[in-house]
Design a protein around this motif. Structure first.
Motif, PDB file in Angstrom:
ATOM      1  N   GLN A 220       0.835  -1.186   0.000  1.00  0.00           N
ATOM      2  CA  GLN A 220       0.000   0.000   0.000  1.00  0.00           C
ATOM      3  C   GLN A 220       0.884   1.256   0.000  1.00  0.00           C
ATOM      4  O   GLN A 220       2.017   1.246   0.484  1.00  0.00           O
ATOM      5  CB  GLN A 220      -0.913   0.009   1.229  1.00  0.00           C
ATOM      6  CG  GLN A 220      -1.925  -1.128   1.260  1.00  0.00           C
ATOM      7  CD  GLN A 220      -2.952  -1.015   0.149  1.00  0.00           C
ATOM      8  OE1 GLN A 220      -3.376   0.092  -0.200  1.00  0.00           O
ATOM      9  NE2 GLN A 220      -3.358  -2.150  -0.403  1.00  0.00           N
ATOM     10  N   VAL A 221       0.339   2.352  -0.535  1.00  0.00           N
ATOM     11  CA  VAL A 221       1.131   3.570  -0.691  1.00  0.00           C
ATOM     12  C   VAL A 221       1.605   4.098   0.665  1.00  0.00           C
ATOM     13  O   VAL A 221       2.775   4.504   0.810  1.00  0.00           O
ATOM     14  CB  VAL A 221       0.314   4.644  -1.436  1.00  0.00           C
ATOM     15  CG1 VAL A 221       1.106   5.949  -1.511  1.00  0.00           C
ATOM     16  CG2 VAL A 221      -0.046   4.166  -2.825  1.00  0.00           C
ATOM     17  N   ASP A 222       0.731   4.089   1.671  1.00  0.00           N
ATOM     18  CA  ASP A 222       1.136   4.572   2.995  1.00  0.00           C
ATOM     19  C   ASP A 222       2.260   3.711   3.572  1.00  0.00           C
ATOM     20  O   ASP A 222       3.155   4.224   4.271  1.00  0.00           O
ATOM     21  CB  ASP A 222      -0.062   4.566   3.944  1.00  0.00           C
ATOM     22  CG  ASP A 222      -1.076   5.648   3.595  1.00  0.00           C
ATOM     23  OD1 ASP A 222      -0.697   6.594   2.875  1.00  0.00           O
ATOM     24  OD2 ASP A 222      -2.242   5.534   4.025  1.00  0.00           O
ATOM     25  N   HIS A 223       2.201   2.431   3.300  1.00  0.00           N
ATOM     26  CA  HIS A 223       3.245   1.509   3.751  1.00  0.00           C
ATOM     27  C   HIS A 223       4.580   1.865   3.086  1.00  0.00           C
ATOM     28  O   HIS A 223       5.627   1.923   3.743  1.00  0.00           O
ATOM     29  CB  HIS A 223       2.823   0.083   3.385  1.00  0.00           C
ATOM     30  CG  HIS A 223       3.606  -0.979   4.082  1.00  0.00           C
ATOM     31  ND1 HIS A 223       3.185  -2.289   4.173  1.00  0.00           N
ATOM     32  CD2 HIS A 223       4.794  -0.945   4.719  1.00  0.00           C
ATOM     33  CE1 HIS A 223       4.071  -2.994   4.831  1.00  0.00           C
ATOM     34  NE2 HIS A 223       5.063  -2.213   5.178  1.00  0.00           N
ATOM     35  N   VAL A 224       4.538   2.142   1.781  1.00  0.00           N
ATOM     36  CA  VAL A 224       5.757   2.502   1.042  1.00  0.00           C
ATOM     37  C   VAL A 224       6.295   3.850   1.523  1.00  0.00           C
ATOM     38  O   VAL A 224       7.513   4.045   1.634  1.00  0.00           O
ATOM     39  CB  VAL A 224       5.470   2.535  -0.472  1.00  0.00           C
ATOM     40  CG1 VAL A 224       6.698   2.997  -1.248  1.00  0.00           C
ATOM     41  CG2 VAL A 224       5.027   1.166  -0.962  1.00  0.00           C
ATOM     42  N   ARG A 225       5.411   4.776   1.836  1.00  0.00           N
ATOM     43  CA  ARG A 225       5.869   6.088   2.324  1.00  0.00           C
ATOM     44  C   ARG A 225       6.606   5.934   3.658  1.00  0.00           C
ATOM     45  O   ARG A 225       7.639   6.581   3.890  1.00  0.00           O
ATOM     46  CB  ARG A 225       4.684   7.035   2.487  1.00  0.00           C
ATOM     47  CG  ARG A 225       4.003   7.438   1.201  1.00  0.00           C
ATOM     48  CD  ARG A 225       2.960   8.526   1.442  1.00  0.00           C
ATOM     49  NE  ARG A 225       2.046   8.652   0.319  1.00  0.00           N
ATOM     50  CZ  ARG A 225       2.325   9.248  -0.832  1.00  0.00           C
ATOM     51  NH1 ARG A 225       3.519   9.796  -1.003  1.00  0.00           N
ATOM     52  NH2 ARG A 225       1.425   9.317  -1.794  1.00  0.00           N
ATOM     53  N   ALA A 226       6.072   5.102   4.542  1.00  0.00           N
ATOM     54  CA  ALA A 226       6.734   4.887   5.832  1.00  0.00           C
ATOM     55  C   ALA A 226       8.103   4.244   5.644  1.00  0.00           C
ATOM     56  O   ALA A 226       9.086   4.640   6.286  1.00  0.00           O
ATOM     57  CB  ALA A 226       5.851   4.019   6.727  1.00  0.00           C
ATOM     58  N   LEU A 227       8.204   3.260   4.750  1.00  0.00           N
ATOM     59  CA  LEU A 227       9.501   2.637   4.480  1.00  0.00           C
ATOM     60  C   LEU A 227      10.474   3.628   3.847  1.00  0.00           C
ATOM     61  O   LEU A 227      11.682   3.584   4.118  1.00  0.00           O
ATOM     62  CB  LEU A 227       9.317   1.430   3.550  1.00  0.00           C
ATOM     63  CG  LEU A 227       8.814   0.137   4.193  1.00  0.00           C
ATOM     64  CD1 LEU A 227       8.525  -0.907   3.124  1.00  0.00           C
ATOM     65  CD2 LEU A 227       9.810  -0.404   5.204  1.00  0.00           C
ATOM     66  N   SER A 228       9.974   4.526   3.022  1.00  0.00           N
ATOM     67  CA  SER A 228      10.848   5.532   2.399  1.00  0.00           C
ATOM     68  C   SER A 228      11.473   6.437   3.446  1.00  0.00           C
ATOM     69  O   SER A 228      12.651   6.806   3.348  1.00  0.00           O
ATOM     70  CB  SER A 228      10.051   6.362   1.384  1.00  0.00           C
ATOM     71  OG  SER A 228       9.578   5.560   0.329  1.00  0.00           O
ATOM     72  N   ALA A 315      14.164  -4.475   3.556  1.00  0.00           N
ATOM     73  CA  ALA A 315      13.694  -3.139   3.917  1.00  0.00           C
ATOM     74  C   ALA A 315      12.973  -3.167   5.261  1.00  0.00           C
ATOM     75  O   ALA A 315      13.194  -2.299   6.120  1.00  0.00           O
ATOM     76  CB  ALA A 315      12.772  -2.599   2.827  1.00  0.00           C
ATOM     77  N   HIS A 316      12.112  -4.145   5.469  1.00  0.00           N
ATOM     78  CA  HIS A 316      11.389  -4.240   6.741  1.00  0.00           C
ATOM     79  C   HIS A 316      12.320  -4.606   7.893  1.00  0.00           C
ATOM     80  O   HIS A 316      12.083  -4.206   9.042  1.00  0.00           O
ATOM     81  CB  HIS A 316      10.268  -5.271   6.636  1.00  0.00           C
ATOM     82  CG  HIS A 316       9.095  -4.802   5.833  1.00  0.00           C
ATOM     83  ND1 HIS A 316       9.028  -4.955   4.458  1.00  0.00           N
ATOM     84  CD2 HIS A 316       7.951  -4.157   6.201  1.00  0.00           C
ATOM     85  CE1 HIS A 316       7.892  -4.445   4.023  1.00  0.00           C
ATOM     86  NE2 HIS A 316       7.213  -3.960   5.047  1.00  0.00           N
TER      87      HIS A 316
END
Length: 325
Positions: A220-228, A315-316
């Motif tokens: 999900q986009v929010d998940h990718v933003r947090a990882l970024s 990444a995680h």
């Protein structure tokens, strides 16, 4: 020829006098104004370090061109040299890391120009005093400022760690196979409860991160933003760019890990050891050398075991292994 020799002797004499005057000036500052001298010496040593860095970057790039080398074929310290101040986001290219270094150099050019006129370096020192983190690159930070600013950046990064774990726990609910889903949910609950995961637990769920909703391109986009934000990447980009940048930066770290394994952790200085941990998600500024090495050994065992298709787990793991360490 006689005229040239005389000119050289005159220049050498002027330089020698200037060095003696400058040395006396610095000793006076150190005795009378120690805090001011610290800023002054940081500025002068920073300019020297920046010049040496530019020259070293050029040497590495020249060798790569002559020998037709890719980034992942370089020794660890050369790869780190190219990465310093930024990322080499494309494993086959120097473009991103060099762009970041170039931005740092361009940021330093006005400071250098201001310091050219006689005694104008006092203005630079005023800027260093009031706006060091905002206006200056890391070459002009004092050792104390470096520790403080690393803590500031890490606190910003760590704000996204709970979001990453929460997003991972939510994504685990949609997994079809019950046994892997339970293992991942148990792992997330363990980390949220303050415990540290074991390497075997991460490897037990590795298959979920290469061909399921947990692969980077399907998060999900929010998940990718947090990882970024974990990797100090701006989250304010379209989803396609976010996923591409995130994947390329994780693969860069994976190449660095393999180069570091070839070198050996025993070859790293304490400063290099701390920098390696910090890059991979752990704030090492307040940890001892043994703690940093133990954490980095665990990280390398995981990273060098994973394939490029399992980059999502790597990444995680920057969060899972660092959050409660």
């Amino acid at each position: 020829l006689s005229s040239r020799a005389t000119s050289r002797a005159l220049v050498a004499a002027v330089v020698a006098v200037a060095r003696r005057v400058n040395a006396r000036y610095e000793r006076y500052l150190e005795r009378s104004f120690p805090r001011f001298y610290l800023l002054y010496s940081t500025f002068t040593s920073g300019m020297q370090a920046l010049f040496l860095e530019v020259r070293e970057i050029g040497r590495i790039r020249s060798r790569m061109f002559r020998q037709q080398l890719k980034v992942q074929q370089l020794p660890y310290r050369d790869m780190e040299r190219l990465r310093q101040g930024g990322w080499v986001s494309d494993p086959d290219s120097l473009s991103s890391g060099w762009r970041q270094f170039r931005r740092d150099a361009l940021k330093a050019i006005p400071i250098g120009i201001i310091a050219i006129p006689p005694f104008a370096n006092f203005l630079v020192i005023v800027l260093m005093y009031f706006f060091p983190r905002q206006l200056l690159i890391h070459y002009f930070w004092t050792p104390q400022q470096q520790r403080e600013f690393l803590d500031v950046y890490d606190s910003i990064r760590r704000d996204s760690y709970p979001d990453v774990v929460q997003s991972l726990a939510l994504a685990a609910r949609s997994l079809p196979e019950p046994r892997p889903r339970e293992l991942l949910q148990q792992l997330c609950s363990q980390v949220q409860g303050g415990a540290r995961p074991h390497l075997a637990q991460l490897l037990a769920v590795r298959s979920l991160f290469s061909g399921s909703p947990l692969v980077l391109n399907r998060l999900q986009v929010d998940h990718v933003r947090a990882l970024s934000q974990v990797l100090f990447l701006t989250p304010h980009l379209p989803a396609v760019l976010l996923r591409h940048r995130l994947l390329s930066h994780i693969l860069e770290i994976r190449h660095l890990d393999r180069a570091l394994l070839r070198l050996g952790l025993g070859q790293l200085s304490e400063e290099e050891l701390r920098a390696a941990c910090y890059l991979r998600g752990l704030n090492s500024t307040h940890l001892g050398r043994a703690e940093c090495r133990a954490w980095l050994e665990q990280w390398l065992r995981l990273s060098c075991e994973l394939q490029a298709s399992e980059a999502s787990l790597l990444a995680h793991s920057m969060v899972l292994l660092s959050l409660n360490y």
